[in-house]
Design a protein around this motif. Sequence first.
Motif, PDB file in Angstrom:
ATOM      1  N   GLU A   1      -7.686  11.388 -43.580  1.00  0.00           N
ATOM      2  CA  GLU A   1      -8.551  10.983 -44.686  1.00  0.00           C
ATOM      3  C   GLU A   1      -7.753  10.443 -45.866  1.00  0.00           C
ATOM      4  OE1 GLU A   1     -12.556  13.744 -44.132  1.00  0.00           O
ATOM      5  OE2 GLU A   1     -11.161  14.168 -45.774  1.00  0.00           O
ATOM      6  N   LEU A   2      -6.666  11.101 -46.221  1.00  0.00           N
ATOM      7  CA  LEU A   2      -5.859  10.632 -47.347  1.00  0.00           C
ATOM      8  C   LEU A   2      -5.236   9.277 -47.052  1.00  0.00           C
ATOM      9  CD1 LEU A   2      -4.117  13.972 -48.400  1.00  0.00           C
ATOM     10  CD2 LEU A   2      -6.020  12.824 -49.544  1.00  0.00           C
ATOM     11  N   SER A   3      -4.800   9.085 -45.813  1.00  0.00           N
ATOM     12  CA  SER A   3      -4.235   7.799 -45.417  1.00  0.00           C
ATOM     13  C   SER A   3      -5.305   6.718 -45.417  1.00  0.00           C
ATOM     14  CB  SER A   3      -3.598   7.916 -44.028  1.00  0.00           C
ATOM     15  OG  SER A   3      -3.070   6.676 -43.611  1.00  0.00           O
ATOM     16  N   ASP A   4      -6.472   7.057 -44.890  1.00  0.00           N
ATOM     17  CA  ASP A   4      -7.574   6.100 -44.818  1.00  0.00           C
ATOM     18  C   ASP A   4      -8.019   5.679 -46.216  1.00  0.00           C
ATOM     19  OD1 ASP A   4      -9.511   4.634 -43.235  1.00  0.00           O
ATOM     20  OD2 ASP A   4     -11.020   6.036 -43.977  1.00  0.00           O
ATOM     21  N   GLU A   5      -8.047   6.629 -47.130  1.00  0.00           N
ATOM     22  CA  GLU A   5      -8.428   6.325 -48.512  1.00  0.00           C
ATOM     23  C   GLU A   5      -7.488   5.293 -49.125  1.00  0.00           C
ATOM     24  OE1 GLU A   5      -8.907   8.522 -52.875  1.00  0.00           O
ATOM     25  OE2 GLU A   5      -8.347   9.688 -51.100  1.00  0.00           O
ATOM     26  N   ASP A   6      -6.203   5.510 -48.976  1.00  0.00           N
ATOM     27  CA  ASP A   6      -5.215   4.607 -49.568  1.00  0.00           C
ATOM     28  C   ASP A   6      -5.359   3.192 -49.011  1.00  0.00           C
ATOM     29  OD1 ASP A   6      -3.099   4.575 -51.492  1.00  0.00           O
ATOM     30  OD2 ASP A   6      -1.681   4.265 -49.860  1.00  0.00           O
ATOM     31  N   VAL A   7      -5.536   3.089 -47.688  1.00  0.00           N
ATOM     32  CA  VAL A   7      -5.640   1.786 -47.045  1.00  0.00           C
ATOM     33  C   VAL A   7      -6.943   1.091 -47.420  1.00  0.00           C
ATOM     34  CG1 VAL A   7      -5.835   0.601 -44.826  1.00  0.00           C
ATOM     35  CG2 VAL A   7      -4.130   2.400 -45.137  1.00  0.00           C
ATOM     36  N   ARG A   8      -8.041   1.826 -47.410  1.00  0.00           N
ATOM     37  CA  ARG A   8      -9.342   1.214 -47.702  1.00  0.00           C
ATOM     38  C   ARG A   8      -9.448   0.766 -49.159  1.00  0.00           C
ATOM     39  NH1 ARG A   8     -13.447   1.656 -43.918  1.00  0.00           N
ATOM     40  NH2 ARG A   8     -12.942   2.937 -42.100  1.00  0.00           N
ATOM     41  N   LEU A   9      -8.949   1.585 -50.079  1.00  0.00           N
ATOM     42  CA  LEU A   9      -8.982   1.176 -51.482  1.00  0.00           C
ATOM     43  C   LEU A   9      -8.069  -0.025 -51.718  1.00  0.00           C
ATOM     44  CD1 LEU A   9      -9.061   4.542 -53.479  1.00  0.00           C
ATOM     45  CD2 LEU A   9     -10.951   3.027 -52.887  1.00  0.00           C
ATOM     46  N   GLY A  10      -6.918  -0.038 -51.030  1.00  0.00           N
ATOM     47  CA  GLY A  10      -6.038  -1.192 -51.127  1.00  0.00           C
ATOM     48  C   GLY A  10      -6.711  -2.452 -50.614  1.00  0.00           C
ATOM     49  N   SER A  11      -7.395  -2.349 -49.483  1.00  0.00           N
ATOM     50  CA  SER A  11      -8.097  -3.508 -48.910  1.00  0.00           C
ATOM     51  C   SER A  11      -9.213  -3.976 -49.829  1.00  0.00           C
ATOM     52  CB  SER A  11      -8.665  -3.142 -47.534  1.00  0.00           C
ATOM     53  OG  SER A  11      -7.633  -2.833 -46.615  1.00  0.00           O
TER      54      SER A  11
END
Length: 229
Positions: free
Chosen positions: A100-110
């Motif tokens: 979840e923490l990894s997904d958050e970083d990637v999705r917000l970056g995108s």
Amino acid sequence: MPTDSAPVADLALLGLLQLVSPALPIGAFAWSQGLESAFELGWVTNEAELGQWLDGVLDDGLSRCELPLLARLQLAWANADAEAIANWNDWLHATRETAELSDEDVRLGSALIRLLTSLELLPAPALMPDEPGYVTVFSWVAHRRNVPVRQTLLGFAWAWLENQLAVACKAMPLGHTAAQRLTERLRPQLVMAVDNALEKEDHELGPVIPGLALGSALHETQYSRLFRS
């Protein structure tokens, strides 16, 4: 009398305020960064405990990870150092302890990249790493808008605190007056966290927040939840 640099400084400040605004359309409101788990598990049940939790995440998380990384990335953008940008972006991905923490970083970056595309503010393609995270893209915008590094870190920390208190108001629930009391108490801690982050050497970096990591991992299978992390 105004100086020649005043318009640049004013625009930089306004650009930073836009970047850290809750109205920025990148979906940050959908993520709690493990805080919802802390409520569900009974680790945080009142205003005082929430203050202690946020204080701990700030000291052992942001001041050792995102904040010093922002300073390094902003310098790398200023130097057009694609290798350093990619290396620090990869380093940040490696520090994310849960899906979840990894997904958050990637999705917000995108999401931030999509916004920058519409605003015609993207960097040269050769400088953008593969799968850039939110911190990486945030640092680019700060550089692009001539925000001083220290103010970049303060703005990021402020946005984090506002997001966490908004989560608490929805999920704890925390009253808005209590949220303002915590803001008032934690403002000096944000400054201290930035001071500490700017003093960190490379070998001192890395979050030490096992409670948040455990809560985030448990959140992945939490039956009922409001947030994506």
